[in-house]
Design a protein around this motif. Structure first.
Motif, PDB file in Angstrom:
ATOM      1  N   LEU A  56      18.229 -46.989  13.734  1.00  0.00           N
ATOM      2  CA  LEU A  56      18.403 -45.583  13.359  1.00  0.00           C
ATOM      3  C   LEU A  56      19.820 -45.151  13.718  1.00  0.00           C
ATOM      4  O   LEU A  56      20.292 -45.407  14.826  1.00  0.00           O
ATOM      5  CB  LEU A  56      17.403 -44.697  14.103  1.00  0.00           C
ATOM      6  N   ALA A  73      12.393 -40.146  17.639  1.00  0.00           N
ATOM      7  CA  ALA A  73      12.132 -40.870  16.385  1.00  0.00           C
ATOM      8  C   ALA A  73      11.566 -42.257  16.694  1.00  0.00           C
ATOM      9  O   ALA A  73      10.601 -42.702  16.051  1.00  0.00           O
ATOM     10  CB  ALA A  73      13.407 -40.968  15.561  1.00  0.00           C
ATOM     11  N   ALA A 192       9.218 -43.990   7.146  1.00  0.00           N
ATOM     12  CA  ALA A 192      10.612 -43.560   6.901  1.00  0.00           C
ATOM     13  C   ALA A 192      10.639 -42.105   6.423  1.00  0.00           C
ATOM     14  O   ALA A 192      11.495 -41.317   6.837  1.00  0.00           O
ATOM     15  CB  ALA A 192      11.271 -44.475   5.872  1.00  0.00           C
ATOM     16  N   LEU A 195      10.062 -39.841   9.398  1.00  0.00           N
ATOM     17  CA  LEU A 195      11.241 -39.787  10.275  1.00  0.00           C
ATOM     18  C   LEU A 195      12.323 -38.910   9.655  1.00  0.00           C
ATOM     19  O   LEU A 195      12.983 -38.129  10.358  1.00  0.00           O
ATOM     20  CB  LEU A 195      11.804 -41.198  10.516  1.00  0.00           C
ATOM     21  N   ILE A 209      18.131 -44.361   8.149  1.00  0.00           N
ATOM     22  CA  ILE A 209      16.895 -44.869   8.749  1.00  0.00           C
ATOM     23  C   ILE A 209      16.682 -46.242   8.129  1.00  0.00           C
ATOM     24  O   ILE A 209      16.394 -46.353   6.939  1.00  0.00           O
ATOM     25  CB  ILE A 209      15.714 -43.930   8.405  1.00  0.00           C
TER      26      ILE A 209
END
Ligand code: ADP
Ligand code: MG
Length: 361
Positions: A56, A73, A192, A195, A209
């Motif tokens: 990330l 995250a 994903a 996030l 990401i």
């Protein structure tokens, strides 16, 4: 009559007020000016999760905020993996799989990913099917002991592969006898998306990401330009790209047999299955990339499109209006949807570019 002193005091009051107001405005402006004109701060974290390397990268102006966003995250990935993984016995998907009753109460997120996957199964006419678990288990590709099962074993496992026998209602997953779910081709994309939502809510306007090649980008690059996203060459080492796509706020997901496979008696067996035969899909493609703002859609579709092969996959991306890039099995031809032709630059001059729906050669 007002005295001179009180008059002059009143005048000073105005000056003080003006100075304080200007200082306040300046204080408010400094962070946004800093953000606008100076190099943004970058924070990055890498970890092994979801059976792959997760990285990330976030950009902004406040290092502490970026750092805590990354921590949260990464924890969120662990939490969602704990719900969806077939390899974690306490996960909700494992609970569904081990249930004999055929009716299992699950949380909102598990119900969501399952109903989304069922819609995707319908869209691909079952080429992507989340009930593939008995076949995945039989072959064990990606485990320490992959093997080629007997045709009887495959025939028996195939009896349970049918997304039409599963439904989601009022927080329950209702399934046919012996059916089991596998979110291997959906979870990374779905996570994903969560996030990206989470980071955006925290005010992050620029981020990558990367969940093991399942890429999502937030906003533009720190240079205020579209991100340059490399498309992995299916036959070359990781990081060698055959094309670059320039895009913002999107997701780029690729599926191909090169990711997980094993060789036995000179034959390569890979991890994307033909849901009709129970064997690795004999596709005429080497890889499929889907580009979409919806990463879960990209993840599930690229798996299904790969299994479908060039002709059917081309029809589907045209009818659904999905952006895609297909690489032929011999790596000599790439087929792209017209909408991405200006965003894509080909790096490999041994490949010939075709627009899907426009050329037949
Ligand atoms: P990766 O996860 O390696 O990026 P994919 O997204 O294509 O690749 O997902 C492959 C995984 O999905 C397999 O490891 C398996 O768990 C599962 N799978 C394999 N074939 C299918 C299929 N036809 N439909 C749904 N899931 C599948
Ligand atoms: Mg996938």
């Amino acid at each position: 009559m007002p005295s001179f002193a009180s008059l002059s005091f009143g005048g000073n009051k105005k000056i003080y007020a003006a100075i304080i107001a200007s200082l306040l405005i300046l204080a408010m402006l400094v962070p946004s000016l800093r953000e606008k004109y100076s190099e943004p701060v970058k924070a990055e974290r890498e970890s092994y999760k979801l059976g792959t390397v997760v990285r990330l990268t976030v950009y902004g102006s406040d290092e502490k905020k970026l750092d805590s966003a990354l921590t949260d995250a990464m924890n969120e990935i662990d939490r969602l993996e704990g719900l969806f993984s077939v390899n974690i016995p306490s996960s909700e998907i494992s609970k569904v799989n081990s249930s004999k009753s055929g009716r299992v109460k699950v949380g909102r997120e598990c119900a969501d990913i399952t109903s989304f996957s069922l819609r995707q199964a319908k869209m691909t006419n079952g080429a992507f099917d989340p009930t593939i678990e008995p076949i995945v288990k039989l072959w064990g590709i990606g485990t320490d002991s992959p093997r080629v099962p007997s045709s009887d074993e495959i025939k028996n496992a195939l009896k349970y592969v049918d997304y039409k026998k599963i439904s989601v209602k009022d927080g329950f997953i209702i399934k046919g006898e012996g059916q089991k779910l596998d979110m291997g081709a959906a979870a990374k994309g779905w996570i994903a998306d969560r996030l990206a939502e989470m980071l955006k809510k925290r005010g992050i306007k620029s981020a990558i990401i990367d969940l093991g090649g399942n890429l999502s980008v937030i906003g533009e690059s720190p240079k205020k330009r579209p991100w340059k996203l490399g498309l992995q060459h299916p036959a070359k080492p990781r990081g060698e790209y055959f094309a670059i796509v320039e895009a913002s706020d999107t997701s780029v997901v690729t599926s191909g047999p090169y990711e997980r496979n094993f060789t036995k008696d000179g034959h390569l067996y890979h991890h994307i299955f033909d849901t009709k035969t129970g064997y690795p899909a004999e596709s005429d493609l080497a890889s499929v990339t889907v580009i979409s703002q919806n990463s879960a859609l990209a993840d599930t579709l690229c798996t299904g499109l790969f299994a479908m092969g060039l002709e059917k996959a081309s029809e589907l991306v045209l009818s659904e209006g999905v952006s895609a890039v297909f690489v032929s099995k011999d790596y000599k031809n790439i087929y792209i949807t017209k909408d991405i032709s200006s965003a894509l630059s080909l790096k490999d001059d041994t490949m010939k570019l075709h627009i899907i729906g426009e050329s037949k050669n």
